[in-house]
Each structure stands twice: as C-alpha cells, then as structure tokens.
Design an enzyme around this catalytic site. Structure first.
Site, PDB file in Angstrom:
ATOM      1  N   PHE A 118     -10.516  -9.522  34.116  1.00  0.00           N
ATOM      2  CA  PHE A 118     -10.707 -10.567  33.106  1.00  0.00           C
ATOM      3  C   PHE A 118      -9.541 -11.553  33.216  1.00  0.00           C
ATOM      4  O   PHE A 118      -8.483 -11.199  33.752  1.00  0.00           O
ATOM      5  CB  PHE A 118     -10.718  -9.932  31.700  1.00  0.00           C
ATOM      6  N   GLN A 239      -9.283 -21.437  20.386  1.00  0.00           N
ATOM      7  CA  GLN A 239      -9.638 -21.246  21.783  1.00  0.00           C
ATOM      8  C   GLN A 239     -10.986 -21.873  22.111  1.00  0.00           C
ATOM      9  O   GLN A 239     -11.975 -21.604  21.436  1.00  0.00           O
ATOM     10  CB  GLN A 239      -9.701 -19.748  22.074  1.00  0.00           C
ATOM     11  N   HIS A 241     -13.739 -21.674  24.837  1.00  0.00           N
ATOM     12  CA  HIS A 241     -14.144 -20.824  25.949  1.00  0.00           C
ATOM     13  C   HIS A 241     -14.679 -21.729  27.047  1.00  0.00           C
ATOM     14  O   HIS A 241     -15.504 -22.601  26.776  1.00  0.00           O
ATOM     15  CB  HIS A 241     -15.217 -19.830  25.493  1.00  0.00           C
ATOM     16  N   LEU A 251     -22.640 -18.486  24.591  1.00  0.00           N
ATOM     17  CA  LEU A 251     -21.596 -18.034  25.503  1.00  0.00           C
ATOM     18  C   LEU A 251     -22.122 -17.374  26.774  1.00  0.00           C
ATOM     19  O   LEU A 251     -23.056 -16.591  26.742  1.00  0.00           O
ATOM     20  CB  LEU A 251     -20.703 -17.015  24.781  1.00  0.00           C
ATOM     21  N   GLU A 254     -16.828 -14.346  30.268  1.00  0.00           N
ATOM     22  CA  GLU A 254     -15.830 -14.419  31.329  1.00  0.00           C
ATOM     23  C   GLU A 254     -16.046 -13.301  32.350  1.00  0.00           C
ATOM     24  O   GLU A 254     -15.609 -13.382  33.491  1.00  0.00           O
ATOM     25  CB  GLU A 254     -14.468 -14.257  30.662  1.00  0.00           C
ATOM     26  N   ARG A 285      -7.907 -18.849  29.391  1.00  0.00           N
ATOM     27  CA  ARG A 285      -9.007 -19.726  28.963  1.00  0.00           C
ATOM     28  C   ARG A 285      -8.584 -21.159  28.677  1.00  0.00           C
ATOM     29  O   ARG A 285      -9.323 -22.102  28.943  1.00  0.00           O
ATOM     30  CB  ARG A 285      -9.663 -19.129  27.725  1.00  0.00           C
ATOM     31  N   HIS A 352     -14.525 -21.109  20.407  1.00  0.00           N
ATOM     32  CA  HIS A 352     -14.870 -19.701  20.559  1.00  0.00           C
ATOM     33  C   HIS A 352     -14.104 -18.796  19.620  1.00  0.00           C
ATOM     34  O   HIS A 352     -14.644 -17.842  19.080  1.00  0.00           O
ATOM     35  CB  HIS A 352     -14.572 -19.314  22.008  1.00  0.00           C
ATOM     36  N   ARG A 394      -5.516 -16.552  23.134  1.00  0.00           N
ATOM     37  CA  ARG A 394      -5.888 -15.139  23.264  1.00  0.00           C
ATOM     38  C   ARG A 394      -6.437 -14.850  24.657  1.00  0.00           C
ATOM     39  O   ARG A 394      -7.197 -15.649  25.206  1.00  0.00           O
ATOM     40  CB  ARG A 394      -6.978 -14.799  22.239  1.00  0.00           C
TER      41      ARG A 394
HETATM   42  C1  FAD Z   1     -20.229 -14.868  21.684  1.00  0.00           C
HETATM   43  C2  FAD Z   1     -18.922 -14.136  21.577  1.00  0.00           C
HETATM   44  C3  FAD Z   1     -18.539 -13.244  22.559  1.00  0.00           C
HETATM   45  C4  FAD Z   1     -17.322 -12.568  22.456  1.00  0.00           C
HETATM   46  N1  FAD Z   1     -16.965 -11.663  23.441  1.00  0.00           N
HETATM   47  C5  FAD Z   1     -15.818 -10.954  23.304  1.00  0.00           C
HETATM   48  C6  FAD Z   1     -15.477  -9.951  24.251  1.00  0.00           C
HETATM   49  O1  FAD Z   1     -16.200  -9.665  25.199  1.00  0.00           O
HETATM   50  N2  FAD Z   1     -14.311  -9.289  24.067  1.00  0.00           N
HETATM   51  C7  FAD Z   1     -13.470  -9.539  23.024  1.00  0.00           C
HETATM   52  O2  FAD Z   1     -12.427  -8.893  22.903  1.00  0.00           O
HETATM   53  N3  FAD Z   1     -13.797 -10.484  22.107  1.00  0.00           N
HETATM   54  C8  FAD Z   1     -14.941 -11.187  22.212  1.00  0.00           C
HETATM   55  N4  FAD Z   1     -15.256 -12.133  21.266  1.00  0.00           N
HETATM   56  C9  FAD Z   1     -14.428 -12.244  20.076  1.00  0.00           C
HETATM   57  C10 FAD Z   1     -14.724 -11.082  19.141  1.00  0.00           C
HETATM   58  O3  FAD Z   1     -16.054 -10.691  19.282  1.00  0.00           O
HETATM   59  C11 FAD Z   1     -14.494 -11.450  17.676  1.00  0.00           C
HETATM   60  O4  FAD Z   1     -13.220 -12.013  17.519  1.00  0.00           O
HETATM   61  C12 FAD Z   1     -14.589 -10.211  16.804  1.00  0.00           C
HETATM   62  O5  FAD Z   1     -15.781  -9.511  17.052  1.00  0.00           O
HETATM   63  C13 FAD Z   1     -14.472 -10.512  15.316  1.00  0.00           C
HETATM   64  O6  FAD Z   1     -14.639  -9.305  14.619  1.00  0.00           O
HETATM   65  P1  FAD Z   1     -14.374  -9.206  13.052  1.00  0.00           P
HETATM   66  O7  FAD Z   1     -14.649  -7.792  12.678  1.00  0.00           O
HETATM   67  O8  FAD Z   1     -13.037  -9.759  12.748  1.00  0.00           O
HETATM   68  O9  FAD Z   1     -15.432 -10.181  12.417  1.00  0.00           O
HETATM   69  P2  FAD Z   1     -17.036 -10.297  12.568  1.00  0.00           P
HETATM   70  O10 FAD Z   1     -17.596  -9.358  13.546  1.00  0.00           O
HETATM   71  O11 FAD Z   1     -17.309 -11.742  12.740  1.00  0.00           O
HETATM   72  O12 FAD Z   1     -17.547  -9.826  11.148  1.00  0.00           O
HETATM   73  C14 FAD Z   1     -17.290 -10.557   9.973  1.00  0.00           C
HETATM   74  C15 FAD Z   1     -17.921  -9.832   8.821  1.00  0.00           C
HETATM   75  O13 FAD Z   1     -17.527 -10.456   7.617  1.00  0.00           O
HETATM   76  C16 FAD Z   1     -18.635 -10.614   6.780  1.00  0.00           C
HETATM   77  N5  FAD Z   1     -18.353 -11.733   5.898  1.00  0.00           N
HETATM   78  C17 FAD Z   1     -17.867 -12.944   6.214  1.00  0.00           C
HETATM   79  N6  FAD Z   1     -17.730 -13.681   5.111  1.00  0.00           N
HETATM   80  C18 FAD Z   1     -18.114 -12.917   4.078  1.00  0.00           C
HETATM   81  C19 FAD Z   1     -18.189 -13.108   2.685  1.00  0.00           C
HETATM   82  N7  FAD Z   1     -17.856 -14.260   2.108  1.00  0.00           N
HETATM   83  N8  FAD Z   1     -18.644 -12.095   1.916  1.00  0.00           N
HETATM   84  C20 FAD Z   1     -19.026 -10.915   2.468  1.00  0.00           C
HETATM   85  N9  FAD Z   1     -18.964 -10.692   3.784  1.00  0.00           N
HETATM   86  C21 FAD Z   1     -18.511 -11.668   4.567  1.00  0.00           C
HETATM   87  C22 FAD Z   1     -19.810 -10.798   7.701  1.00  0.00           C
HETATM   88  O14 FAD Z   1     -21.009 -10.444   7.050  1.00  0.00           O
HETATM   89  C23 FAD Z   1     -19.442  -9.842   8.822  1.00  0.00           C
HETATM   90  O15 FAD Z   1     -19.888  -8.542   8.491  1.00  0.00           O
HETATM   91  C24 FAD Z   1     -16.471 -12.811  21.367  1.00  0.00           C
HETATM   92  C25 FAD Z   1     -16.858 -13.711  20.383  1.00  0.00           C
HETATM   93  C26 FAD Z   1     -18.058 -14.393  20.500  1.00  0.00           C
HETATM   94  C27 FAD Z   1     -18.406 -15.384  19.433  1.00  0.00           C
END
Ligand code: FAD
Length: 582
Positions: A118, A239, A241, A251, A254, A285, A352, A394
């Site tokens: 990566f 970031q 992407h 997306l 990578e 990135r 991203h 990142r």
């Molecule tokens: C398309 C894509 C591909 C990616 N690929 C990778 C990868 O391969 N490897 C890597 O390391 N990272 C990757 N990332 C980044 C990574 O996936 C995210 O940074 C990470 O998953 C975020 O996780 P989280 O638990 O912080 O939030 P999220 O998974 O976004 O979850 C947020 C939660 O908060 C809840 N929520 C939000 N606001 C409220 C509210 N007001 N009230 C109640 N609930 C709320 C939502 O319902 C959800 O359950 C990728 C990101 C994207 C967008």
C-alpha cells in the site's frame, strides 16, 4: 414526547470504532448502548476496500518500528509520535484479535494472513515497498464490520438504531453527561443519561462536492462538539484519494496500485515516475493527488473535459482481478462503464478522509481548548477523533487500524477509570436548546431550503479549499462559508411530519456540516505553509520552525490556537525531521 434512558456508557456510532469500543465495555459487563443513525452494518466502515495495516511479516521481514517510521513520514511529521508508536506496536495483536473473532482474512498458500503493498508502506525505513496491508479481497471493511457487529450481538450490547444524536449534554462544570437524540421512526426525543459518552460518528466528507464518502458522513459528532464549545484539531488536513471514478466519485482502492496497477496520462505516460521516482504509483496519497492535478492543469488529462487520468490494470489479468479485486471490477463497470479487464478506468482525486477531528488523549478522552484539559465523561474514537496518528496525511490502511486500536484503548480506559463513578444530576431544562432548534426548523418562517444551501456549501468548499489552496480563494471562501452559516441558522422545512422525515434529518445534518466546513477553511487560511494534504500556492514549502504545531479551532469565536507536535515516542528514540520524498 421525551423518552429517558440511563446507561453506564453510550457510544454514538455503530461503525468500526464504535463497535470495537462497545465490545470492550460489554465484555466487562457494563450497561452499554450504541446509538446509530443507520443500521450499524451500513456505517461507512462497510465501504473500506483495500485493507488494514500491521507489521505481521507474513510476506517478508517486517517490524512495527518500520511501520511507525512510515506513518510519521506519511503524516509529514505532524502526527504525534507517542500515539503513532501506540498504534503500530499494538497493530499485530489487534489483527489477531479480529482473526480469532472470525474475520475471514484472505490467506497465503501457507495459511497465514494475506498482505498487499500500500502507498507509503516500506521496508527498512523507506528502502523499498512492503506488503503490510491485511485484506479480505477488496471488501475488508465489510468483513470487519460484520465481525464486530456479531460479536456485540453475542455480548448483548443494546442498540438504538435509526436514532440521530442532536446535542451533547454538558453541565456547568463542563462535564459531559450524555446525549439528546431523535428517533427517526417516531420523531420522539430521547435523553440518554450516562457516566461516559463516546463519539464514534465517523467522517464528514460530505462538506465537499466530489467525495468517496457515504451520504451519512456529515460530521455530526464534530457539529455536536462545536455546539458544546469543544475545540477541533487540525481541520485543514483533508485527504484527497487519487482514484475516485471520474464524474461519480466512487472509490477505486489503492489496493489496485498495490497489486500492480498504475496511472497514465493522455500521452499514455506513467507520469508518477517523474513525481516520485522511487515509490512511483505507491507514493502517499497527497503526493499522487497533486501529481494528477498537475497533469490535468498541464493539459495531459483524459475524459470528455480532460480533467482526469487513467488507472490501468488490464495487465494484471482477469484471474487476479476476479480473485483480489472483484468489487473494483463491478464498480468500474457500473459507475464508469468500463471493464478494467479490458480498458483503463478514468479517475480523479476525490475527497476521502478527515485527518483532523475532536482532540483526544491516547485513551480516547477528549481534550479541550488551549489548555487541552481532559473533559470528564467524554471520549472520541475513529475518524471523528484526532489522536493524532495521521497528522497532515494518513497512509492508506491505517484508518481501520486506528479504529480498533484506539476503540479498544478508550473502552479499557473507561473500565479502568470509572469503576466508582456515579451518575451526575442532569442540568435543568436539558432539552431546551435542542427543542428550540427543532421548532425553528419546523417554523416555516424562512425560505432557506436545506438542499439549496447544502449544494452551495459543497460547491464553495470544492472551489475554495481543494487539492491546491490559493490565498485569495481561501479569503473569499471564508467570507462565503460564514455567510452560509447565517443562512443555515435559519433553515426551515415545509413538511413537518414526524415519521422518517428525511428533510428534517438533512437540515440537522447541514447544521453539523457547516461547523466542519468553517473549522476547515479557517484553519486552512491560517496555516501559512504546505504540509501533507494542505498545499498552499503562496507558501509551497513545509515550515517546521513556525508550523510544527497542531491547529486548535475554537468554534465559539472562530479563533485559532496551536499546540506543539509531540516528537517524543513512548519507549523508542524520536524520529527526527527530514524532507519528505518518495
Ligand atoms: C470508500 C472508502 C474506502 C475506504 N477504505 C479504507 C481502507 O481500505 N482501509 C482503511 O484503513 N481505511 C479506509 N477508509 C477509511 C475508513 O473506512 C474510515 O475512516 C473508517 O471506517 C471510519 O470508521 P468510524 O467507525 O470512525 O466511522 P463510520 O464507519 O463512518 O461510522 C460512523 C457511525 O456513526 C453513526 N452516526 C453518525 N452521526 C450520527 C448521529 N448524529 N447520531 C447517531 N449516529 C451517528 C453512523 O450511523 C455510523 O454508525 C475508507 C473510506 C472510504 C470512504
């Protein structure tokens, strides 16, 4: 109607970070609830494709210290070295924990977990690229999120699904006592009274027009923190992407370049060889995104408007693509009308990931203001938090790792520190401000339409705060976003029904997006250097003398304060500043 609930801890967000935290708490017998505005397995974590980093050394020699060096360099030296050490050192154990929970990792022929190269991940402190990213085909987040959700079901975590958090409850001492939320199905309010409140609300990529982020990524946690006068850290660092599908933003991982795919311009030239002679397409990135943008500016773009470049992977062969990148083939056919087995995919840098967020300690406890004093009862984990391990940029596959390492740390800290903690009394009129805000949205008193103002906000951020940042555009952008904030205070909707009112949800989310956008553009305007993802046309160089500092945006008055980067790791020697080349 206002419902009342009491818990030891409430976790707001059911993505990877929230579910790893709740799991830690539930396993210890805490009364814990997860509140999520969507069904947990629909959180954005489900969309993560490429993988999760850890120095397992399953393909070649590897050391967590090399991973630490790569992360520090990737962050352009803005990441705190103590936090980065904590994450990289605990990475392997975190992966094995997921494996033992049943996460179905891809395997090498010898049965060990499969790892792919990566961007920015290297061997022996930058010598050559390394396979460090553990993957489940190109659906790693999906596998991880379902594993964590099932574990929580087993542990009897209580879920409040399709409840949207609206405001933090903070008392006169500044302590956090829970959350006010709205049940989308009924329109009822709920007071969630708890000893500890953990935000795991994810990113806010929807402040931009072109985004890989889900529509739900509206920065609600940051909006709620800002309304409770909690400062936001490093918000200028977003970031882009390099490979979102041109025109659609969806997306392309990578992992495609990790498996051997590469970028070409309209002359069919592998242009990354000029920008990053050693790492080429696997440079970090920010470097690749700027290179693509420069190719487009110089007239070597592809597509109908010549505003993208091609990602080519047909040489990898149909078999490998089907086995390791099946989701990418499907996405390319659906969103670009291109089968990557035959033709190159048109791509463009797309927003991203948010490197900044709510400032926290290594244990996830929120730190506030210039003093950075810990806020009693308040934690943040995952993308909404800024620990800070990602600094100014990142590395891919470090976010999923951040979620599980710091999710666990926050859960454990709560268990260790709040055994004898009592539930404090709620302040008087605790719902008043929230109810006033809801009434205003329902009042039909103004003509500000959430959809229109939202589109204006996204267009403004895209134009004024993109891959390259220009002083005049930042100045004008800040004025515009401030004006939009005035309009957003006066949003109103025409349909006041209670049940699943998506217009109301959209208006409430917009009131969060605006806080994030304002913090972003104000922090970007103030930082007079280029570092990581923040690239200023008028200050093209990194300036360690003045700017080896984290930004702290104060939402009360829009002012900025700074705190020095922590250069001292926990147990190893500090990694000194160096020029960042790939
Ligand atoms: C398309 C894509 C591909 C990616 N690929 C990778 C990868 O391969 N490897 C890597 O390391 N990272 C990757 N990332 C980044 C990574 O996936 C995210 O940074 C990470 O998953 C975020 O996780 P989280 O638990 O912080 O939030 P999220 O998974 O976004 O979850 C947020 C939660 O908060 C809840 N929520 C939000 N606001 C409220 C509210 N007001 N009230 C109640 N609930 C709320 C939502 O319902 C959800 O359950 C990728 C990101 C994207 C967008």
């Amino acid at each position: 109607m206002v419902k009342h609930f009491e818990f030891d801890s409430i976790v707001v967000g059911g993505g990877g970070a929230g579910l790893r935290t709740s799991m830690q708490l539930a396993a210890a017998g805490e009364r814990v609830a997860v509140i999520s505005k969507v069904f947990p397995t629909r959180s954005h974590t489900v969309a993560a494709q490429g993988g999760i980093a850890a120095a397992l050394a399953n393909v070649s020699d590897d050391k967590w210290l090399w991973h630490m060096y790569d992360t520090i360099k990737g962050s352009d030296y803005l990441g705190d070295q103590d936090a980065i050490e904590h994450m990289c050192k605990n990475a392997a154990a975190a992966i094995y924990e997921l494996e033992h929970m049943g996460m179905p990792f891809d395997r090498n022929t010898d049965g060990r977990i499969y790892q792919r190269p990566f961007g920015g991940m290297t061997k022996n402190f930058g010598e050559s690229s390394i396979s460090r990213t553990c993957a489940v085909a190109d659906r790693t987040g999906h596998a991880m999120l379902h594993t964590l959700y099932q574990k929580n079901i087993e542990l009897k975590t209580k879920f409040f699904i399709e409840w949207i958090g609206l405001d933090l409850i903070r008392d006169e001492d500044g302590d956090v006592l829970g959350l006010i939320a709205l049940e989308l199905q009924t329109g009822d309010l709920g007071i969630f009274h708890a000893k500890n409140t953990i935000f795991a609300t994810g990113g806010a990529g929807r402040i931009f027009q072109a985004s890989t982020n889900a529509f739900i990524n509206t920065g609600d946690g940051l909006g709620m923190a800002a309304r409770a006068n909690i400062s936001l850290e490093d918000m200028e660092f977003w970031q882009f992407h390099p490979t979102g599908i041109l025109g659609a933003g969806v997306l392309v991982t990578e992992g495609v370049r990790g498996e051997g795919g590469y970028l070409i311009n309209s002359n069919r030239e592998r242009f990354m060889e000029r920008y990053a002679p050693s790492a080429k397409d696997l440079a970090s990135r920010d470097v690749v995104s700027r290179a693509i943008t420069q190719e487009v500016i110089d007239g070597r773009g592809v597509g109908p408007n010549k505003d993208g470049v091609y990602l080519t992977l047909s040489h990898l062969g149909e078999e490998l693509i089907n086995e390791k990148l099946p989701g990418i083939r499907e996405i390319s056919i659906k969103f670009a009308n291109v089968d990557p087995v035959k033709d190159p995919v048109p791509v463009v840098p797309t927003v991203h990931y948010m490197m900044g967020g709510i400032p926290t300690t290594l244990n996830g406890q929120v730190r506030d203001g210039v003093s950075q004093k810990e806020v009693n009862g308040f934690y943040a984990v995952g993308e909404c938090a800024c620990v800070s391990v990602h600094g100014a940029n990142r590395l891919g596959s470090n976010s999923l790792l951040d979620l599980i390492v710091f999710g666990k740390a926050a859960g454990q800290h709560i268990l260790d520190s709040s055994k004898n903690k009592k539930l404090k009394k709620l302040p008087k009129d605790v719902t008043k401000k929230t109810i006033d805000r809801l009434k205003k949205i329902d009042s039909k008193s103004s003509l500000e339409n959430p959809r229109e103002v939202g589109e204006e906000l996204r267009a403004t951020m895209q134009k004024h705060c993109g891959v390259f940042r220009f002083p005049q555009l930042l100045d004008e952008g800040l004025v515009k976003v401030n004006e939009l904030k005035r309009r957003i205070r006066n949003l109103s909707i025409q349909d006041n029904s209670k049940v699943f009112n998506t217009a109301r949800t959209e208006a409430l989310e917009l009131q969060n997006l605006i806080e994030v956008a304002l913090a972003t553009i104000a922090s970007a305007k103030n930082r007079e250097e280029s570092r990581g993802a923040h690239s200023r046309a008028d200050f093209p160089k990194r300036d360690d003398k003045s700017w080896l500092q984290h930004s702290l945006y104060n939402p009360k008055d829009g002012s900025l304060a700074y705190r020095p980067v922590k250069m001292k790791p926990l147990s190893v020697k500090s990694f000194p500043l160096k020029e960042r080349v790939y």
